[in-house]
Design a protein around this motif. Sequence first.
Motif, mmCIF file in Angstrom:
data_model
loop_
_atom_site.group_PDB
_atom_site.id
_atom_site.type_symbol
_atom_site.label_atom_id
_atom_site.label_comp_id
_atom_site.label_asym_id
_atom_site.label_seq_id
_atom_site.Cartn_x
_atom_site.Cartn_y
_atom_site.Cartn_z
ATOM 1 N N ALA A 25 0.931 -1.231 -0.060
ATOM 2 C CA ALA A 25 0.067 0.025 0.305
ATOM 3 C C ALA A 25 0.921 1.248 -0.005
ATOM 4 O O ALA A 25 2.069 1.299 0.197
ATOM 5 C CB ALA A 25 -0.907 0.084 1.357
ATOM 6 N N VAL A 26 0.295 2.481 -0.126
ATOM 7 C CA VAL A 26 1.108 3.691 -0.384
ATOM 8 C C VAL A 26 0.152 4.674 0.246
ATOM 9 O O VAL A 26 -1.030 4.654 0.209
ATOM 10 C CB VAL A 26 1.325 4.011 -1.714
ATOM 11 N N LEU A 27 0.886 5.720 0.959
ATOM 12 C CA LEU A 27 -0.036 6.567 1.722
ATOM 13 C C LEU A 27 0.105 7.923 0.592
ATOM 14 O O LEU A 27 1.198 8.333 0.188
ATOM 15 C CB LEU A 27 0.480 7.173 3.071
ATOM 16 N N VAL A 28 -0.731 8.413 0.317
ATOM 17 C CA VAL A 28 -1.028 9.510 -0.531
ATOM 18 C C VAL A 28 -1.144 10.905 0.134
ATOM 19 O O VAL A 28 -2.123 11.091 0.785
ATOM 20 C CB VAL A 28 -2.134 9.485 -1.793
ATOM 21 N N HIS A 29 -0.417 11.861 -0.016
ATOM 22 C CA HIS A 29 -0.548 13.226 0.574
ATOM 23 C C HIS A 29 -0.802 14.178 -0.588
ATOM 24 O O HIS A 29 0.033 14.365 -1.381
ATOM 25 C CB HIS A 29 0.640 13.674 1.292
ATOM 26 N N GLN A 30 -1.928 14.998 -0.485
ATOM 27 C CA GLN A 30 -2.448 15.746 -1.545
ATOM 28 C C GLN A 30 -3.105 17.230 -0.918
ATOM 29 O O GLN A 30 -3.636 16.979 0.427
ATOM 30 C CB GLN A 30 -3.217 15.232 -2.563
ATOM 31 N N SER A 31 -2.998 18.062 -1.739
ATOM 32 C CA SER A 31 -3.778 19.139 -1.322
ATOM 33 C C SER A 31 -4.829 19.667 -2.537
ATOM 34 O O SER A 31 -4.447 19.262 -3.774
ATOM 35 C CB SER A 31 -3.072 20.617 -0.910
ATOM 36 N N ILE A 32 -5.952 20.183 -1.974
ATOM 37 C CA ILE A 32 -6.882 20.576 -3.030
ATOM 38 C C ILE A 32 -7.350 21.987 -2.876
ATOM 39 O O ILE A 32 -7.369 22.219 -1.678
ATOM 40 C CB ILE A 32 -8.149 19.504 -2.914
#
Length: 73
Positions: free
Chosen positions: A57-64
């Motif tokens: 699995a991967v952890l995704v860090h994003q901003s919107i």
Amino acid sequence: MRIAPAQEYVYEQPFQMEMRDTRKGCKRFLVVQEPTVRHAVKVCDTYGAQYWSGATAVLVHQSISRLGVHIES
């Protein structure tokens, strides 16, 4: 123009890699299903194949923000 502060999200995705046999450009892509825009996002893999050994699995860090979606890491 008024811009609201970005909302930041962290979510877990199953590990999925896509390979391409091309002579130019990126050869491996990490594929992430982005829930906000409802489609897959392909991120060029800059790490070696051994970096992902055993990954599930991967952890995704994003901003919107109103300007769009930015995957930070």
